[in-house]
Design a protein around this motif. Sequence first.
Motif, PDB file in Angstrom:
ATOM      1  N   LYS A  49      27.264 -21.259 -22.745  1.00 52.66           N
ATOM      2  CA  LYS A  49      27.121 -22.222 -21.574  1.00 52.66           C
ATOM      3  C   LYS A  49      28.440 -23.389 -21.836  1.00 52.66           C
ATOM      4  O   LYS A  49      29.043 -23.771 -20.777  1.00 52.66           O
ATOM      5  N   SER A  78      15.638 -24.661 -23.377  1.00 50.62           N
ATOM      6  CA  SER A  78      16.039 -22.996 -23.223  1.00 50.62           C
ATOM      7  C   SER A  78      17.224 -22.738 -23.717  1.00 50.62           C
ATOM      8  O   SER A  78      17.960 -21.782 -23.712  1.00 50.62           O
ATOM      9  N   LEU A 106      18.105 -16.641 -21.731  1.00 50.83           N
ATOM     10  CA  LEU A 106      17.900 -15.956 -20.373  1.00 50.83           C
ATOM     11  C   LEU A 106      16.937 -14.914 -20.161  1.00 50.83           C
ATOM     12  O   LEU A 106      16.605 -14.398 -21.036  1.00 50.83           O
ATOM     13  N   ASP A 107      16.277 -14.799 -18.955  1.00 53.00           N
ATOM     14  CA  ASP A 107      15.328 -13.983 -18.728  1.00 53.00           C
ATOM     15  C   ASP A 107      15.872 -12.678 -18.060  1.00 53.00           C
ATOM     16  O   ASP A 107      17.095 -12.750 -17.868  1.00 53.00           O
ATOM     17  N   ASP A 109      16.360 -11.799 -15.242  1.00 57.81           N
ATOM     18  CA  ASP A 109      17.028 -11.896 -13.918  1.00 57.81           C
ATOM     19  C   ASP A 109      18.216 -12.947 -13.993  1.00 57.81           C
ATOM     20  O   ASP A 109      19.100 -13.251 -13.199  1.00 57.81           O
ATOM     21  N   GLY A 110      18.853 -13.296 -15.205  1.00 55.27           N
ATOM     22  CA  GLY A 110      19.683 -14.282 -15.374  1.00 55.27           C
ATOM     23  C   GLY A 110      19.616 -15.629 -15.555  1.00 55.27           C
ATOM     24  O   GLY A 110      20.539 -16.393 -15.463  1.00 55.27           O
ATOM     25  N   ASN A 111      18.224 -16.213 -15.311  1.00 56.38           N
ATOM     26  CA  ASN A 111      17.832 -17.441 -15.286  1.00 56.38           C
ATOM     27  C   ASN A 111      17.653 -18.054 -16.627  1.00 56.38           C
ATOM     28  O   ASN A 111      16.984 -17.336 -17.278  1.00 56.38           O
ATOM     29  N   SER A 112      17.804 -19.343 -16.728  1.00 56.99           N
ATOM     30  CA  SER A 112      17.632 -19.866 -18.137  1.00 56.99           C
ATOM     31  C   SER A 112      15.797 -19.559 -18.291  1.00 56.99           C
ATOM     32  O   SER A 112      15.065 -19.901 -17.499  1.00 56.99           O
ATOM     33  N   LEU A 113      15.769 -19.413 -19.611  1.00 57.18           N
ATOM     34  CA  LEU A 113      14.376 -19.128 -19.880  1.00 57.18           C
ATOM     35  C   LEU A 113      14.027 -20.119 -21.290  1.00 57.18           C
ATOM     36  O   LEU A 113      14.454 -19.850 -22.255  1.00 57.18           O
TER      37      LEU A 113
END
Length: 130
Positions: A49, A78, A106-107, A109-113
């Motif tokens: 990031k 995350s 990331l999960d 789907d590419g979202n922060s996890l």
Amino acid sequence: MRFHTRKWVKPEDLNPNGTLFGGRLLAWIDEEAALYAIIQLENPKVVTKYMSEIDFKSSAKKGDIVEIGIEVVKFGKSSIVLKCEVRNKMTHETILTVDNIVMVNLDADGNSLPHGKSKVEFVKDRLGSS
């Protein structure tokens, strides 16, 4: 700081001045940070990031061996924040330092996890004592 990786400076790694190309070194650092984060967060889906100021202190020449060191600064919800030092194994000089590299978990789907981690773990700790 733990130095996990060594790289041999080859002709294809050089800039027109005959020293290690900074972009090549940054690629090595980014890969090392990703591998470190993947192992710590136990998830192959992490991304870079942010990378703070990069401080070049010295260089390396063809044939030199450089070591890449990574250390955890902190764990976020995350993310994991790392710092890096690269040193020349031949001259014992620090080549570069980066104080903050933020890697995000990331999960699918590419979202922060959120990762639920709060401290550095070593593989031997995960496997239990024998």
